[in-house]
Design an enzyme around this catalytic site. Structure first.
Site, PDB file in Angstrom:
ATOM      1  N   ASN A  33      78.601  85.459  83.201  1.00  0.00           N
ATOM      2  CA  ASN A  33      78.939  86.758  82.885  1.00  0.00           C
ATOM      3  C   ASN A  33      78.412  87.605  83.998  1.00  0.00           C
ATOM      4  OD1 ASN A  33      80.183  88.051  80.235  1.00  0.00           O
ATOM      5  ND2 ASN A  33      78.783  89.585  81.253  1.00  0.00           N
ATOM      6  N   VAL A  47      75.256  73.743  81.137  1.00  0.00           N
ATOM      7  CA  VAL A  47      75.165  74.620  79.932  1.00  0.00           C
ATOM      8  C   VAL A  47      73.798  74.436  79.533  1.00  0.00           C
ATOM      9  CG1 VAL A  47      76.020  75.280  77.715  1.00  0.00           C
ATOM     10  CG2 VAL A  47      77.727  74.403  79.500  1.00  0.00           C
ATOM     11  N   SER A  54      65.482  94.164  89.934  1.00  0.00           N
ATOM     12  CA  SER A  54      66.045  95.420  89.468  1.00  0.00           C
ATOM     13  C   SER A  54      65.390  96.672  89.924  1.00  0.00           C
ATOM     14  CB  SER A  54      65.898  95.318  87.792  1.00  0.00           C
ATOM     15  OG  SER A  54      66.143  96.610  87.213  1.00  0.00           O
ATOM     16  N   TYR A  56      60.192  94.172  80.513  1.00  0.00           N
ATOM     17  CA  TYR A  56      61.455  93.987  81.356  1.00  0.00           C
ATOM     18  C   TYR A  56      60.808  94.467  82.608  1.00  0.00           C
ATOM     19  CZ  TYR A  56      65.738  94.035  83.588  1.00  0.00           C
ATOM     20  OH  TYR A  56      66.876  94.004  84.432  1.00  0.00           O
ATOM     21  N   LYS A  80      60.105  92.125  86.265  1.00  0.00           N
ATOM     22  CA  LYS A  80      60.512  92.516  87.376  1.00  0.00           C
ATOM     23  C   LYS A  80      59.645  92.918  88.518  1.00  0.00           C
ATOM     24  CE  LYS A  80      65.039  91.421  86.296  1.00  0.00           C
ATOM     25  NZ  LYS A  80      65.844  90.237  86.530  1.00  0.00           N
ATOM     26  N   VAL A 111      74.748  98.624  86.468  1.00  0.00           N
ATOM     27  CA  VAL A 111      75.729  97.825  86.937  1.00  0.00           C
ATOM     28  C   VAL A 111      76.439  97.586  85.452  1.00  0.00           C
ATOM     29  CG1 VAL A 111      76.698  95.906  87.952  1.00  0.00           C
ATOM     30  CG2 VAL A 111      74.582  97.012  88.871  1.00  0.00           C
ATOM     31  N   THR A 155      77.856  95.718  83.206  1.00  0.00           N
ATOM     32  CA  THR A 155      78.063  94.333  82.841  1.00  0.00           C
ATOM     33  C   THR A 155      77.673  94.200  81.174  1.00  0.00           C
ATOM     34  OG1 THR A 155      75.845  93.871  82.712  1.00  0.00           O
ATOM     35  CG2 THR A 155      76.956  93.667  84.978  1.00  0.00           C
TER      36      THR A 155
HETATM   37  P1  NDP Z   1      74.718  90.096  81.864  1.00  0.00           P
HETATM   38  O1  NDP Z   1      74.057  90.016  80.431  1.00  0.00           O
HETATM   39  O2  NDP Z   1      76.308  90.564  82.079  1.00  0.00           O
HETATM   40  O3  NDP Z   1      74.420  88.601  82.268  1.00  0.00           O
HETATM   41  C1  NDP Z   1      73.460  87.880  82.310  1.00  0.00           C
HETATM   42  C2  NDP Z   1      73.405  86.245  82.652  1.00  0.00           C
HETATM   43  O4  NDP Z   1      72.306  85.760  82.505  1.00  0.00           O
HETATM   44  C3  NDP Z   1      74.465  85.724  81.789  1.00  0.00           C
HETATM   45  O5  NDP Z   1      75.283  84.775  82.672  1.00  0.00           O
HETATM   46  C4  NDP Z   1      73.782  84.937  80.625  1.00  0.00           C
HETATM   47  O6  NDP Z   1      74.287  83.861  80.470  1.00  0.00           O
HETATM   48  C5  NDP Z   1      72.521  84.745  81.541  1.00  0.00           C
HETATM   49  N1  NDP Z   1      71.343  84.545  81.157  1.00  0.00           N
HETATM   50  C6  NDP Z   1      70.605  85.217  80.031  1.00  0.00           C
HETATM   51  N2  NDP Z   1      69.653  84.819  79.342  1.00  0.00           N
HETATM   52  C7  NDP Z   1      69.803  83.316  79.767  1.00  0.00           C
HETATM   53  C8  NDP Z   1      69.193  82.266  79.346  1.00  0.00           C
HETATM   54  N3  NDP Z   1      68.035  82.181  78.414  1.00  0.00           N
HETATM   55  N4  NDP Z   1      69.380  81.198  79.940  1.00  0.00           N
HETATM   56  C9  NDP Z   1      70.349  80.801  80.713  1.00  0.00           C
HETATM   57  N5  NDP Z   1      71.175  82.083  81.103  1.00  0.00           N
HETATM   58  C10 NDP Z   1      70.893  83.302  80.532  1.00  0.00           C
HETATM   59  O7  NDP Z   1      73.944  90.849  82.832  1.00  0.00           O
HETATM   60  P2  NDP Z   1      74.026  91.321  84.354  1.00  0.00           P
HETATM   61  O8  NDP Z   1      75.050  90.566  85.022  1.00  0.00           O
HETATM   62  O9  NDP Z   1      73.843  92.692  84.367  1.00  0.00           O
HETATM   63  O10 NDP Z   1      72.442  90.724  84.885  1.00  0.00           O
HETATM   64  C11 NDP Z   1      72.456  89.798  86.015  1.00  0.00           C
HETATM   65  C12 NDP Z   1      71.006  90.048  86.622  1.00  0.00           C
HETATM   66  O11 NDP Z   1      70.816  91.509  87.200  1.00  0.00           O
HETATM   67  C13 NDP Z   1      69.800  90.076  85.503  1.00  0.00           C
HETATM   68  O12 NDP Z   1      68.606  89.302  86.194  1.00  0.00           O
HETATM   69  C14 NDP Z   1      69.457  91.699  85.194  1.00  0.00           C
HETATM   70  O13 NDP Z   1      68.125  91.662  85.051  1.00  0.00           O
HETATM   71  C15 NDP Z   1      69.850  92.148  86.486  1.00  0.00           C
HETATM   72  N6  NDP Z   1      69.917  93.422  86.572  1.00  0.00           N
HETATM   73  C16 NDP Z   1      71.081  94.229  85.823  1.00  0.00           C
HETATM   74  C17 NDP Z   1      71.443  95.332  85.840  1.00  0.00           C
HETATM   75  C18 NDP Z   1      72.534  96.052  85.282  1.00  0.00           C
HETATM   76  O14 NDP Z   1      72.552  97.162  85.151  1.00  0.00           O
HETATM   77  N7  NDP Z   1      73.447  95.278  84.718  1.00  0.00           N
HETATM   78  C19 NDP Z   1      70.444  96.357  86.661  1.00  0.00           C
HETATM   79  C20 NDP Z   1      69.356  95.763  87.601  1.00  0.00           C
HETATM   80  C21 NDP Z   1      69.251  94.460  87.386  1.00  0.00           C
HETATM   81  P3  NDP Z   1      74.394  83.632  78.666  1.00  0.00           P
HETATM   82  O15 NDP Z   1      74.640  84.578  77.802  1.00  0.00           O
HETATM   83  O16 NDP Z   1      75.645  82.585  78.831  1.00  0.00           O
HETATM   84  O17 NDP Z   1      73.311  82.545  78.653  1.00  0.00           O
END
Ligand code: NDP
Length: 270
Positions: free
Chosen positions: A16, A64, A149, A163, A167, A196, A198
């Site tokens: 994602n 996975v 972050s 969190y 970070k 962002v 998401t």
């Molecule tokens: P999303 O929730 O859209 O994506 C998070 C991703 O991490 C997913 O693919 C999810 O996959 C995976 N994930 C979460 N927990 C696990 C786990 N236990 N095991 C395996 N995979 C895991 O969030 P973002 O794309 O926004 O986040 C990506 C990164 O960016 C993160 O590190 C977040 O902290 C950071 N970030 C995001 C911000 C924002 O505003 N969006 C701001 C600052 C930093 P699945 O659910 O399939 O396990």
């Protein structure tokens, strides 16, 4: 000829958001990419998008599993090296915030559990999977990009304090790993996004409708957003690919913070 032709890349948390956009960009630039997360249907959807964009299915590998599980971390690295013959780039993107919904504070009965959950995912899994990948990255003189972050900055927080702690620690880990690994010509850097759009907020339990309201509200706060908009995953993916490219080889141990506008001068030393 793509910018990452022949490179073997892992993007964690690529089912994602930022990770999915990053994996797709790498694939479009010719890389062989391992995509990973817990939600198999999302990974299959991304696989379809990659193939549709011209990536041969043989250039994509899916693992996975829960990244906090050491066996899953080993599987991601071992299967990537086995399928693609090497590992050039590791993007440690998987992450999430486990918030203190009741704002109970750091002495509450839940505090240690919340701290552990945030550290396990956002810090310990990054340290451990990078250690597992280390011999392979040394062999290719590879690159690591950690996704942290703006929450790591030195302002306080209540709901997502653990969190922020995780970070902030990740930024120190980036600097320590960078010093350690550059001796063997492996570069480590970090990208620290601001807000962002998401699944990030939804993953904390905030309903979709409320997440949308937050993004819409934030986008109107012009003073806090230098680009005058909430980010999209490709904005962050662009920076991740920039840092993962050896052309950026002068940048080592850098933490690229997308700083809110009003704090730019305060944090200019970053
Ligand atoms: P999303 O929730 O859209 O994506 C998070 C991703 O991490 C997913 O693919 C999810 O996959 C995976 N994930 C979460 N927990 C696990 C786990 N236990 N095991 C395996 N995979 C895991 O969030 P973002 O794309 O926004 O986040 C990506 C990164 O960016 C993160 O590190 C977040 O902290 C950071 N970030 C995001 C911000 C924002 O505003 N969006 C701001 C600052 C930093 P699945 O659910 O399939 O396990």
């Amino acid at each position: 000829m793509g910018r990452f032709n022949g490179k073997s890349v892992i993007v964690t948390g690529s089912s994602n958001g930022i990770g999915a956009a990053t994996a797709l960009q790498f694939a479009k630039e010719g890389a062989q990419v391992t995509i990973t997360g817990r939600k198999v249907e999302n990974l299959e959807k991304l696989h379809g998008e990659m193939v549709k964009s011209g990536t041969p299915a043989s250039n994509i590998h899916i693992v996975v599993g829960d990244i906090t599980n050491v066996d899953v971390q080993k599987k991601i690295i071992e299967e990537t090296v086995s399928k693609f013959g090497k590992l050039d780039i590791l993007v440690n993107n998987a992450g999430a915030a486990f918030g203190d919904d009741k704002y109970q504070g750091t002495s509450s009965p839940d505090s240690m559990n919340l701290l552990e959950k945030n550290l396990d995912l956002n810090l310990k899994s990054v340290m451990n999977i990078t250690n597992i990948a280390k011999p392979h990255l040394i062999a290719t003189k590879g690159e690591v990009v950690n996704i942290s972050s703006i929450a790591s900055l030195n302002f306080g927080a209540l709901w997502h304090s653990y969190y922020c702690i995780a970070k902030a620690a990740l930024d120190q880990l980036t600097r320590a790993q960078a010093l350690e690994l550059i001796a063997q010509e492996v570069r480590v850097n970090s990208v620290n996004p601001g807000i962002v759009a998401t699944n990030f907020l939804a993953a904390t339990g905030i309903p979709d409708e409320a997440s949308k309201k937050i993004y819409d509200y934030v986008a109107t706060q012009r003073k806090a957003f230098p680009a005058d908009r909430v980010g999209v995953p490709d904005d962050i993916a662009n920076v991740i690919l920039f840092l993962a490219d050896r052309k950026a080889s002068y940048y080592i141990g850098r933490v690229f913070i997308q700083t809110p506008k009003q704090t730019i001068s305060e944090y200019a030393h970053y």
